[in-house]
Structure formats: C-alpha cells, structure tokens
Design a protein around this motif. Sequence first.
Motif, PDB file in Angstrom:
ATOM      1  N   ALA A   1      21.689   6.851  92.313  1.00 48.44           N
ATOM      2  CA  ALA A   1      22.211   5.685  91.589  1.00 48.44           C
ATOM      3  C   ALA A   1      21.085   4.927  90.899  1.00 48.44           C
ATOM      4  CB  ALA A   1      22.954   4.769  92.560  1.00 48.44           C
ATOM      5  N   LYS A   2      19.957   4.805  91.582  1.00 44.97           N
ATOM      6  CA  LYS A   2      18.792   4.136  90.987  1.00 44.97           C
ATOM      7  C   LYS A   2      18.298   4.896  89.770  1.00 44.97           C
ATOM      8  CE  LYS A   2      14.009   2.869  92.011  1.00 44.97           C
ATOM      9  NZ  LYS A   2      12.932   2.891  93.048  1.00 44.97           N
ATOM     10  N   ASN A   3      18.267   6.239  89.855  1.00 49.51           N
ATOM     11  CA  ASN A   3      17.791   7.053  88.730  1.00 49.51           C
ATOM     12  C   ASN A   3      18.736   6.950  87.526  1.00 49.51           C
ATOM     13  OD1 ASN A   3      15.512   7.990  90.063  1.00 49.51           O
ATOM     14  ND2 ASN A   3      16.609   9.709  90.985  1.00 49.51           N
ATOM     15  N   ILE A   4      20.049   6.838  87.789  1.00 54.82           N
ATOM     16  CA  ILE A   4      21.014   6.675  86.690  1.00 54.82           C
ATOM     17  C   ILE A   4      20.755   5.359  85.967  1.00 54.82           C
ATOM     18  CG2 ILE A   4      23.451   6.360  86.133  1.00 54.82           C
ATOM     19  CD1 ILE A   4      24.112   8.273  88.419  1.00 54.82           C
ATOM     20  N   LEU A   5      20.532   4.292  86.728  1.00 56.59           N
ATOM     21  CA  LEU A   5      20.235   2.998  86.122  1.00 56.59           C
ATOM     22  C   LEU A   5      18.936   3.048  85.329  1.00 56.59           C
ATOM     23  CD1 LEU A   5      21.249   0.587  89.031  1.00 56.59           C
ATOM     24  CD2 LEU A   5      22.485   1.042  86.916  1.00 56.59           C
ATOM     25  N   LEU A   6      17.931   3.743  85.872  1.00 55.88           N
ATOM     26  CA  LEU A   6      16.673   3.889  85.136  1.00 55.88           C
ATOM     27  C   LEU A   6      16.879   4.683  83.857  1.00 55.88           C
ATOM     28  CD1 LEU A   6      14.141   4.584  88.041  1.00 55.88           C
ATOM     29  CD2 LEU A   6      14.324   2.524  86.641  1.00 55.88           C
ATOM     30  N   GLY A   7      17.792   5.672  83.892  1.00 56.98           N
ATOM     31  CA  GLY A   7      18.105   6.437  82.693  1.00 56.98           C
ATOM     32  C   GLY A   7      18.725   5.576  81.608  1.00 56.98           C
ATOM     33  N   LEU A   8      19.540   4.593  82.028  1.00 51.76           N
ATOM     34  CA  LEU A   8      20.115   3.665  81.047  1.00 51.76           C
ATOM     35  C   LEU A   8      19.044   2.763  80.445  1.00 51.76           C
ATOM     36  CD1 LEU A   8      23.394   2.619  82.899  1.00 51.76           C
ATOM     37  CD2 LEU A   8      23.248   3.910  80.773  1.00 51.76           C
ATOM     38  N   ILE A   9      18.069   2.398  81.258  1.00 42.62           N
ATOM     39  CA  ILE A   9      17.002   1.514  80.775  1.00 42.62           C
ATOM     40  C   ILE A   9      15.990   2.281  79.935  1.00 42.62           C
ATOM     41  CG2 ILE A   9      15.121  -0.021  81.495  1.00 42.62           C
ATOM     42  CD1 ILE A   9      16.769  -0.584  84.038  1.00 42.62           C
ATOM     43  N   GLN A  10      15.756   3.541  80.316  1.00 41.05           N
ATOM     44  CA  GLN A  10      14.774   4.370  79.604  1.00 41.05           C
ATOM     45  C   GLN A  10      15.448   5.652  79.100  1.00 41.05           C
ATOM     46  OE1 GLN A  10      11.946   4.935  82.773  1.00 41.05           O
ATOM     47  NE2 GLN A  10      10.873   3.013  82.361  1.00 41.05           N
ATOM     48  N   PRO A  11      16.326   5.540  78.105  1.00 38.71           N
ATOM     49  CA  PRO A  11      17.055   6.724  77.614  1.00 38.71           C
ATOM     50  C   PRO A  11      16.162   7.653  76.795  1.00 38.71           C
ATOM     51  CG  PRO A  11      17.530   4.830  76.244  1.00 38.71           C
ATOM     52  CD  PRO A  11      16.685   4.319  77.366  1.00 38.71           C
ATOM     53  N   ASP A  12      16.649   8.854  76.619  1.00 37.69           N
ATOM     54  CA  ASP A  12      15.976   9.831  75.769  1.00 37.69           C
ATOM     55  C   ASP A  12      16.347   9.514  74.316  1.00 37.69           C
ATOM     56  OD1 ASP A  12      14.998  11.991  74.401  1.00 37.69           O
ATOM     57  OD2 ASP A  12      15.813  13.508  75.758  1.00 37.69           O
ATOM     58  N   THR A  13      15.495   8.766  73.638  1.00 39.72           N
ATOM     59  CA  THR A  13      15.806   8.325  72.271  1.00 39.72           C
ATOM     60  C   THR A  13      15.876   9.487  71.292  1.00 39.72           C
ATOM     61  OG1 THR A  13      13.446   7.869  71.945  1.00 39.72           O
ATOM     62  CG2 THR A  13      14.839   6.022  72.612  1.00 39.72           C
ATOM     63  N   GLU A  14      15.114  10.550  71.570  1.00 41.57           N
ATOM     64  CA  GLU A  14      15.169  11.712  70.675  1.00 41.57           C
ATOM     65  C   GLU A  14      16.554  12.344  70.689  1.00 41.57           C
ATOM     66  OE1 GLU A  14      12.974  16.070  70.023  1.00 41.57           O
ATOM     67  OE2 GLU A  14      12.189  14.635  71.488  1.00 41.57           O
ATOM     68  N   LEU A  15      17.149  12.444  71.874  1.00 35.09           N
ATOM     69  CA  LEU A  15      18.509  12.983  71.985  1.00 35.09           C
ATOM     70  C   LEU A  15      19.530  12.002  71.412  1.00 35.09           C
ATOM     71  CD1 LEU A  15      20.468  15.161  73.136  1.00 35.09           C
ATOM     72  CD2 LEU A  15      20.497  13.823  75.264  1.00 35.09           C
ATOM     73  N   LEU A  16      19.287  10.712  71.629  1.00 32.64           N
ATOM     74  CA  LEU A  16      20.235   9.690  71.198  1.00 32.64           C
ATOM     75  C   LEU A  16      20.383   9.648  69.678  1.00 32.64           C
ATOM     76  CD1 LEU A  16      22.094   7.369  72.064  1.00 32.64           C
ATOM     77  CD2 LEU A  16      20.109   5.852  72.002  1.00 32.64           C
ATOM     78  N   PHE A  17      19.284   9.817  68.965  1.00 29.54           N
ATOM     79  CA  PHE A  17      19.315   9.722  67.505  1.00 29.54           C
ATOM     80  C   PHE A  17      19.179  11.080  66.822  1.00 29.54           C
ATOM     81  CE2 PHE A  17      17.642   5.626  69.042  1.00 29.54           C
ATOM     82  CZ  PHE A  17      18.635   4.797  68.546  1.00 29.54           C
ATOM     83  N   ASN A  18      19.376  12.142  67.588  1.00 27.88           N
ATOM     84  CA  ASN A  18      19.305  13.494  67.033  1.00 27.88           C
ATOM     85  C   ASN A  18      20.542  13.746  66.171  1.00 27.88           C
ATOM     86  OD1 ASN A  18      19.139  16.241  66.545  1.00 27.88           O
ATOM     87  ND2 ASN A  18      18.289  16.681  68.571  1.00 27.88           N
ATOM     88  N   LEU A  19      20.338  14.219  64.931  1.00 26.61           N
ATOM     89  CA  LEU A  19      21.446  14.429  64.004  1.00 26.61           C
ATOM     90  C   LEU A  19      21.963  15.866  63.994  1.00 26.61           C
ATOM     91  CD1 LEU A  19      20.171  12.318  60.953  1.00 26.61           C
ATOM     92  CD2 LEU A  19      21.724  11.625  62.805  1.00 26.61           C
ATOM     93  N   THR A  20      21.447  16.703  64.885  1.00 23.31           N
ATOM     94  CA  THR A  20      21.928  18.082  64.956  1.00 23.31           C
ATOM     95  C   THR A  20      23.213  18.136  65.785  1.00 23.31           C
ATOM     96  OG1 THR A  20      20.649  18.589  66.960  1.00 23.31           O
ATOM     97  CG2 THR A  20      19.539  18.879  64.831  1.00 23.31           C
ATOM     98  N   THR A  21      23.793  19.337  65.870  1.00 27.01           N
ATOM     99  CA  THR A  21      25.052  19.498  66.603  1.00 27.01           C
ATOM    100  C   THR A  21      24.894  19.268  68.108  1.00 27.01           C
ATOM    101  OG1 THR A  21      24.640  21.884  66.754  1.00 27.01           O
ATOM    102  CG2 THR A  21      25.994  21.095  64.912  1.00 27.01           C
ATOM    103  N   GLY A  22      23.665  19.264  68.588  1.00 31.01           N
ATOM    104  CA  GLY A  22      23.451  19.017  70.009  1.00 31.01           C
ATOM    105  C   GLY A  22      23.098  17.581  70.318  1.00 31.01           C
TER     106      GLY A  22
END
Length: 268
Positions: A49-70
């Motif tokens: 649960a702690k790691n999930i919260l940390l993931g929300l605070i420190q997201p993978d911005t490359e994946l978040l703003f990736n414009l490819t189909t993935g």
Amino acid sequence: MNAIDKQLQQATNRYLPNLLITVIVLIIFVWSTSAVQLDNVTANGLSIAKNILLGLIQPDTELLFNLTTGGVLYLLLETMAIAFLGTIVGAVLAIPLAFLSASNIVPKPVAYVIRLLLIVIRTIPPIVYGLMFIRVTGQGPFTGVLTISLTSVGMLSKLYVDVIEDLDTSVLESMESIGCTTIEKIRYGILPQLSAMFMSIVIYRFDMNLRDAAILGLVGAGGIGAPLIFAMNAYRWSEVGSILIGLIVLILIVEVVSNKVRSKLVKG
C-alpha cells in the motif's frame, strides 16, 4: 378523540415502524462487520500500500506522456472510445425495449415479460459479461464494446421506462381520439417530450461506463485495465501511479463536463 390525542396516536404509529426498521438495520450492520478480517493485513500488505502511494507521488512521467499505442494517453482514449461506443449502442437498443416495458404504452402482460428480461440482464455483473464475450470474440476492445452495450441496455431501459410512465398522457389521449397509431403516438407525442431526459440519462450512463470500461480491461476487454494489472503484478509501482493518475484526471474531466451538460438538458 381531540386533536392532541390524534397527533399522539399518529406519532406512535410512526415511531414503532421506524424503531423496528432501525433495529433491523443495526442487526444487519453488526452482522456485516463479521466479514471484516483484519488478521489478513500483514506487514507485506502495508508495504505494498505504501509503494502504491509512492507510485502516485512519483509516477513514470515517460509512460504518462507517451504518445505511442503503449502510452497512458492512448490507452485512456481507447478506454473512453469503448465506453462511448458501448453507451451509444446500448442507448439505441434500450429505446424499443423501454417502450415495450412501459405499461402505459403496451398491454401490461407484454410490459411484465420485457421487464423480467431486463431484470435478468441487469442481474449479471459487467465483468461476467466480459468473460463470456472474451470466449466468443477473443480479447480486445470489441469485447469491451459488446459488454458495455449489453450492461447499458438493462439500466438505460429501466430509467427510460421511469420517464415514459411519467409522461403527460393528455397528448396521447388527444392523438388516440383522432385515430393515430401507436407508432405515430410515439413519434409525435412521446419522443418530443422525452428527448432531453433521454440524453441526460445517456450521459449519466456514459459516466458510469467509463469506469466499467477501465475495470473490464482487467479481463482483457481492451483499454487501460490490462496494463494496470500487469504493472501491479510486476510491482512496477511508478507505472501503476501513472495509469491511476491518468484515470483520475480523465474521470474528473468527464464528470465535470457531463454534469454541466446534463444540468443544461434538464433545465432546458
């Protein structure tokens, strides 16, 4: 019996049923708490649960703003497309079923049979429909569209019926007196009264379907659900955070826009 005695009697008559209902609700509540098992909450679970919260605070911005189909943006668009198309198909299919189940439009035996069918459709959860359609059409967005369409039919038909049965029947009586057929009464006497409310109901259902479409991805019905479960199974919490942030933002935007549109439709 004077007025005061009557008021006391009425208060007593209301008090006993209310007390009985309160006691029943409390008993059910206490019984339901037996399902809460805190013994299964381990240190490992709290760490996840702690790691999930940390993931929300420190997201993978490359994946978040990736414009490819993935990327998250593409998957969110795919999820929204599944929800939108499924809602439209379900809304269209629900219209004839709603009229056939409205007791003020068709004979009551016909209305009861169609209502029973709609109850059966609503009883089955969307994820079960998704698992069944996957066996027929395979994994992919088309399965999600079919699932959303079928689940939308059940609820939309019910809401449509509630609106149809509240119609101003004086218009229909006037049309019947001049010899209009059932189709003509629906086309010229009913639909003009229903169009705004129907649109409001469809928008509300789309809002719900967007969430269902995200969940259906978990079983392979397209959209963002599958990447989310894969990332969680692989403990890639930064990717989980990116996907959840994208979902939250999308749902908030749709919520705000849909509420404004529905408000305008209802108020005219």
